[in-house]
Design an enzyme around this catalytic site. Structure first.
Site, PDB file in Angstrom:
ATOM      1  CB  SER A  69      -0.894  -0.009   1.250  1.00  0.00           C
ATOM      2  OG  SER A  69      -1.454   1.267   1.469  1.00  0.00           O
ATOM      3  NE  ARG A  76     -22.407 -10.049 -45.572  1.00  0.00           N
ATOM      4  CZ  ARG A  76     -22.560 -11.182 -46.251  1.00  0.00           C
ATOM      5  NH1 ARG A  76     -23.223 -12.188 -45.718  1.00  0.00           N
ATOM      6  NH2 ARG A  76     -22.049 -11.338 -47.459  1.00  0.00           N
ATOM      7  CG  ASN A 104      -3.484  -4.949  -0.467  1.00  0.00           C
ATOM      8  OD1 ASN A 104      -4.013  -5.169   0.610  1.00  0.00           O
ATOM      9  ND2 ASN A 104      -3.087  -3.738  -0.835  1.00  0.00           N
TER      10      ASN A 104
END
Length: 445
Positions: free
Chosen positions: A276, A315, A284
Site C-alpha cells: 500500500s 448479413r 494485498n
C-alpha cells in the site's frame, strides 16, 4: 494513426502469446492466408490461371500491405477487405491483376480468417489451462490430508481437507477443457459462400473450391453458410467467459482464506508485492484481484454474444461489428485470467497451523454434524439434531467445549455415542476425491 488506448488490466496481467495471436499483424495475415488459399484452390480448379494463382500466393504477405493506408481506407469503406484486395492486386505484375478475391465476399475472408485466428487462440487457451490445472493438481496432491474447515454461507460447516477443496477446482477445469475443445472444433470452420450465401459467384466449382481452401488452411468445410449463424462464435466466447469465472472462483477462495482473521493461505511473498502507498503492513492479494477484475469484465462482455446471434436475413447490420470488439477482449481476458491464476497457484503459501487453529476457534462447533450423526444411531436423527442445536447455542453463550456440553446433556444411554473426535476423523474420503479429480484431469481424449 491516432494514439492507441492503453488497456491497463490486460496490459499488466495478460498473456503475451495471446497478444501476438490477436495482434493487428496476425489479423491481417489471417486474411491474406485466406486470399492465398482461395487463389490456390481456384488455380487448381482452372477458375483462374495457375501461374496467376502462384503469383498471388507469393505476393499475399504483410510486405504487400501498407498498414496506415489499409486502415484509412477501411474507415471510409467500413470493412477492411476491399482496401486489402486493392493493395494486393496493385502489388501483382500487370498481367496477373484482376484475379484476387475472385467470387468472394468480404465476410468470406474475414470469417475464414477469424476461424484461423481463434483456432490459434483456443490452442493457446488450452496451453494456459493445462498450466493452471497442473498447478492445482499439485496442490490437491500435496494437501490431500491437510485438514481445513469447510465453510458454507461463509461460516465454518464441517472439516474437509485443502486437497479435497482443490480437487473441486480440478474437476471444474477438466470440464472447462472439454468445453474448450468442443468450441475450438466448432470455430475452425471455413466460410466461402459469396455475397448472399448462395456461392453463385464461385460457379460450378464452389464446393470443390471451398473444400480445398479448408484443406489448405486446416479448417473444416461445410456447405451450409454461416454469415449470420453465429452460434459457433457465441460458443467460443462463452467458453472464454466460463474459463475466467473458474479462475475467479479460485481467486475469491484465495482472497477469503487470506483475510487477517483467517490467514490460512497467502499469495507469494515479495518485496513490496501488494504494498500500500500509505499502510506499510499491507500485502494485498493483487493477482487474485486482477483475476476477479478480468472475470467481471468477461462476464459482462459475454452478454453481447447472444445479441450478436440476432443478426437477420443474410448479413448482419451492426451485430457483426460487435464481434470485432468482443471476441478479442474475451480471448485476452481468458488468457490473462488463466495465466495469472496459474501464477497464484504455483506461488500459493499454505498455512496448516492456521487451519488447525481456526478449527478450534468456535468451541469445537465444526464437529456438530459428526456428533449429531453419532447420537442419531441411539436417539434418532431429529432428536439428535435438536440436542446438538441446543448444545451449540449454549457453547456460543458460555464458550464451553461442545463435546463436554453434549456429554453433560445427552441421555445416559447415548453418552457413549459422544466419543472424542478430532476434525481429521470426520473428513470423509479426501483421497477418493483427489484421486478421482486427478484421474479426470489426466485423462486424454
Amino acid at each position: 494513426m491516432s494514439p492507441r488506448r492503453f488497456d491497463m488490466l490486460v496490459g499488466l496481467y495478460g498473456d503475451e502469446g495471446m497478444a501476438v495471436i490477436l495482434s493487428e499483424e496476425e489479423t491481417v495475415r489471417s486474411w491474406l492466408r485466406v486470399e492465398a488459399a482461395l487463389a490456390t484452390a481456384q488455380g487448381e480448379a482452372g477458375v483462374i490461371p495457375p501461374d496467376t494463382a502462384e503469383v498471388i500466393t507469393r505476393t499475399a504477405t504483410l510486405e504487400a500491405i501498407e498498414s496506415a493506408r489499409l486502415w484509412r481506407e477501411t474507415r471510409n469503406v467500413g470493412y477492411p477487405i476491399l482496401p486489402l484486395v486493392r493493395q494486393l492486386d496493385e502489388a501483382l505484375p500487370p498481367e496477373h491483376r484482376g484475379r484476387v478475391h475472385y467470387g468472394a465476399t468480404t465476410q468470406d475472408i474475414m470469417d475464414s480468417g477469424l476461424a484461423l485466428q481463434y483456432t490459434a487462440a483456443a490452442t493457446r487457451l488450452g496451453e494456459l489451462l493445462e498450466g493452471f490445472g497442473d498447478a492445482i493438481a499439485t496442490l490437491a496432491t500435496a494437501h490431500a490430508d491437510t485438514v481445513i474447515a469447510g465453510r458454507t454461507h461463509a461460516l465454518q460447516a464441517v472439516p474437509t481437507t485443502f486437497g479435497a477443496k482443490m480437487a473441486g477446482y480440478l474437476g471444474e477445469l477438466a470440464r472447462d477443457r472439454a468445453r474448450l475443445s468442443s468450441a475450438a472444433e466448432a470455430v475452425a470452420t471455413v466460410s466461402l459462400f459469396g455475397a448472399g450465401g448462395t456461392s453463385a459467384a464461385y460457379g460450378d466449382h464452389a464446393v470443390k473450391i471451398r473444400g480445398r481452401v479448408a484443406e489448405l488452411l486446416e479448417l473444416v468445410a461445410t456447405d451450409v453458410p454461416w454469415h449470420v449463424a453465429r452460434d459457433r462464435i457465441a460458443e467460443y466466447g462463452s467458453v472464454c467467459a466460463l474459463l475466467t469465472a473458474t479462475c475467479a472462483r479460485f481467486a475469491r477462495e484465495v482472497i477469503d482464506l487470506s483475510r487477517t482473521e483467517i490467514a490460512e493461505v497467502s499469495e507469494a511473498a515479495g518485496h513490496l508485492r501488494g504494498a500500500s502507498s500509505t499502510m506499510p503492513q499491507k500485502a494485498n492479494p493483487i493477482e487474485s484481484e486482477a483475476v476477479i477484475g478480468m472475470a467481471v469484465t468477461a462476464g459482462a462482455l459475454s452478454s453481447a454474444l447472444y445479441r450478436i446471434m440476432e443478426a437477420g436475413h443474410e448479413r448482419a447490420a451492426g451485430e457483426w461489428q460487435a464481434e470485432w470488439q468482443v471476441l478479442p477482449h474475451l480471448s485476452a481476458l481468458a488468457a490473462g485470467a488463466l495465466a495469472t491464476a496459474r501464477s497464484i497457484a504455483e506461488g500459493l503459501q499454505v498455512f496448516p497451523e492456521a487451519m488447525h487453529r481456526n478449527l478450534e476457534a468456535d468451541s469445537g462447533l465444526v464437529m456438530s454434524e459428526a456428533y449429531m450423526i453419532g447420537l442419531a444411531a441411539t436417539l434418532g436423527r431429529e432428536q439428535a439434531h435438536d440436542l446438538v442445536y441446543e448444545a451449540a447455542r449454549r457453547c456460543r453463550e458460555t464458550g464451553e467445549d461442545l463435546r463436554a456440553v453434549l456429554r453433560e446433556v445427552a441421555p445416559a444411554g447415548a453418552v457413549a455415542s459422544v466419543a472424542e473426535l478430532a476434525p481429521a476423523d470426520y473428513v470423509g474420503d479426501p483421497h477418493l476425491t483427489v484421486d478421482s479429480a486427478l484421474s479426470a484431469w489426466r485423462a486424454v481424449d
